[in-house]
Design a protein around this motif. Structure first.
Motif, PDB file in Angstrom:
ATOM      1  N   ALA A  85      18.118-118.979  61.515  1.00 20.21           N
ATOM      2  CA  ALA A  85      18.900-119.757  61.150  1.00 20.21           C
ATOM      3  C   ALA A  85      19.706-119.395  59.878  1.00 20.21           C
ATOM      4  N   TYR A  88      10.949-134.920  55.260  1.00 16.41           N
ATOM      5  CA  TYR A  88      11.781-135.838  55.013  1.00 16.41           C
ATOM      6  C   TYR A  88      12.803-136.388  56.104  1.00 16.41           C
ATOM      7  N   TYR A  89      13.075-135.419  56.967  1.00 20.61           N
ATOM      8  CA  TYR A  89      13.966-135.708  58.124  1.00 20.61           C
ATOM      9  C   TYR A  89      13.652-137.035  58.990  1.00 20.61           C
ATOM     10  N   GLU A 128      13.808-125.724  47.417  1.00 13.64           N
ATOM     11  CA  GLU A 128      14.936-126.191  48.017  1.00 13.64           C
ATOM     12  C   GLU A 128      15.567-127.018  47.086  1.00 13.64           C
ATOM     13  N   ALA A 151      21.669-126.955  53.999  1.00  9.02           N
ATOM     14  CA  ALA A 151      21.600-125.768  53.110  1.00  9.02           C
ATOM     15  C   ALA A 151      22.070-124.493  54.193  1.00  9.02           C
ATOM     16  N   GLY A 159      22.276-134.013  54.981  1.00 10.94           N
ATOM     17  CA  GLY A 159      22.878-132.902  54.096  1.00 10.94           C
ATOM     18  C   GLY A 159      22.228-131.716  54.956  1.00 10.94           C
ATOM     19  N   TYR A 164      25.993-127.989  46.076  1.00  7.08           N
ATOM     20  CA  TYR A 164      25.381-127.101  45.023  1.00  7.08           C
ATOM     21  C   TYR A 164      25.176-125.568  45.773  1.00  7.08           C
TER      22      TYR A 164
END
Ligand code: HAM
Length: 430
Positions: free
Chosen positions: A287, A269-270, A82, A313, A311, A107
């Protein structure tokens, strides 16, 4: 010798697919710019420890899906699964975090996960990611969501894609470092006497990463969780307030959402916000985009100094699946301005004309195998040329080329010295 094929779970993007990608990437770039997100490019592989510490040892990604190898110096490297961990490393290493109060980055690139391949799930896949680093304002979380939807809605409108009209935005809060343990404990107590009814994977998660049980797709686990405690009821007042403000901001932006209290996402990490944009067009891998806030990740790599960030993705292959029945294929058709028909006696002169046209920004091709005129016209058709330019000995003698409009079939003679300017205006008349 046996033929060597591509590795399972990887894809070749051939001509048309590459053109489709290019179109989508242009939309990413334009719309990111409207939100002042700027592109950065980082390496495809990093030290393994970056992902272990960043994503979390107990996650599926780190524990079983990484492509990890030793380099020649016996250092452990991993193909990025990721983008967020690498972006965080890059903003710290390059001092961007000190130079700008807020970094707004996007990115586009390939990611690698050793998952079981199926439709919409690959071992090499591409993401468009955005990261806003340096603010804990919940309005930013809403902006990140809004940019994703802005892109998807633009594609839907430009490409007449009805499949993109039925997207579902799901949001949740997963709490912060201080209140996460409260919820984990409440869930542990709730599941204590129900453990045996969980699937084998979730029994393991019960020990290692209990929150992940919440979004297990297994029907028996879903049944066990029906009356599970709700995260929102166990998070601290700061997290509640943040979540309420996110909901408020989304309403202000006229963005519809559903609160899915079981949405926890697969990366450790959320903190606070977690969200996913889903499409029923995608089947089980529903998703198309996902993300959330990660207020503690940066401290892990930044000598303990926390910088809030949020953020997301978007999976590009999944987006392409949704766009399958849209106008994208039509837009991505190959096109060529001019195909030049040449003969043995005109190839030398013809090549100088071709170069001249190319210098004038006209796309030109020819068949340097000098096959029959019929085959050359066939090639012109195949390459979707707008015009055919015939240069034979007659043309050279009269200093006039024959130009055929491939759409109408109408031919006209044009003197060589006016070719570039006439062609240029013909090609740009609309
Ligand atoms: P993620 O949910 O793991 O989040 O991946 C984001 C998107 O990438 C998914 O919604 C999906 O569309 C696509 N995707 C993931 N795995 C695959 C796969 N094996 N094959 C095809 N597509 C896939 C992240 O990666 C986080 N870094 C997002 C983020 C950024 N959170 C904060 N900042």
């Amino acid at each position: 010798m046996a033929q060597i094929n591509r590795v399972r779970g990887t894809n070749d993007f051939l001509y048309e697919d590459s053109r489709k990608l290019r179109y989508i990437e242009q939309v990413f770039a334009q719309k990111s710019k409207n939100y002042n997100f700027e592109q950065i490019r980082i390496p495809i592989f990093e030290y393994t420890e970056l992902f272990q510490r960043g994503i979390g040892e107990a996650t599926d990604i780190v524990s079983k899906e990484m492509f990890t190898f030793l380099d020649r110096g016996n250092r452990s490297m991993t193909l990025r699964p990721e983008g967020t961990a690498g972006i965080v490393r890059a903003v710290i290493e390059n001092s961007l975090i000190n130079e700008r109060a807020i970094n707004k980055i996007y990115y586009i690139g390939s990611m690698y996960r050793a998952e079981r391949p199926q439709k919409g799930r690959y071992r090499e896949f591409n993401q468009y990611g955005i990261e806003c680093i340096g603010t804990d304002n919940p309005y930013t979380d809403a902006e990140v969501i809004a940019l994703n939807l802005y892109i998807l809605n633009t594609l839907s409108a430009n490409l007449n894609c009805s499949a993109l009209e039925s997207l579902e935005l799901e949001i949740n809060t997963v709490g912060c470092q201080s209140c996460k343990p409260n919820y984990n404990e409440a869930l542990r107590q709730y599941l204590d006497d129900k453990k045996d009814s969980l699937c084998a994977v979730c029994q393991n998660r019960y020990e290692k990463n209990i929150l992940r049980i919440l979004d297990c797709k297994n029907a028996s686990c879903a049944a066990v969780l029906e009356n599970a405690p709700q995260i929102y009821d166990h998070v601290c007042s700061e997290c509640k307030e943040h979540f309420d403000s996110l909901c408020f901001s989304l309403k202000e932006m006229n963005i519809d959402y559903t609160i899915n209290s079981k949405l926890v996402r697969g990366l450790d990490y959320y903190t606070k916000t977690a969200f996913e944009i889903k499409s029923n067009y995608l089947g089980t891998q529903s998703a198309v985009a996902g993300g959330g806030r990660y207020d503690n990740l940066i401290a892990t790599f930044n000598n303990g100094k926390a910088v809030p960030a949020v953020g997301s993705a978007m999976g590009i292959e999944r987006l392409l699946i949704i766009l399958e029945d849209s106008k994208l294929s039509e837009i991505a058709k190959s096109s060529l301005d001019v195909f030049v028909i040449l003969f043995k006696e005109s190839v030398c002169f013809g090549t100088t004309i071709i170069n001249e046209l190319r210098k004038n920004n006209i796309s030109v091709d020819s068949d340097l195998n000098l096959r029959s005129i019929k085959s050359q016209f066939k090639s012109a058709d195949k390459s979707n040329a707008k015009y055919c330019l015939i240069i034979g000995s007659d043309e050279i003698e009269n200093s006039m080329a024959t130009l055929r409009d491939m759409h109408t079939g109408i031919e006209q003679k044009i003197s060589f010295d006016k070719l570039s300017s006439i062609l240029y205006s013909l090609l740009h008349k609309n």
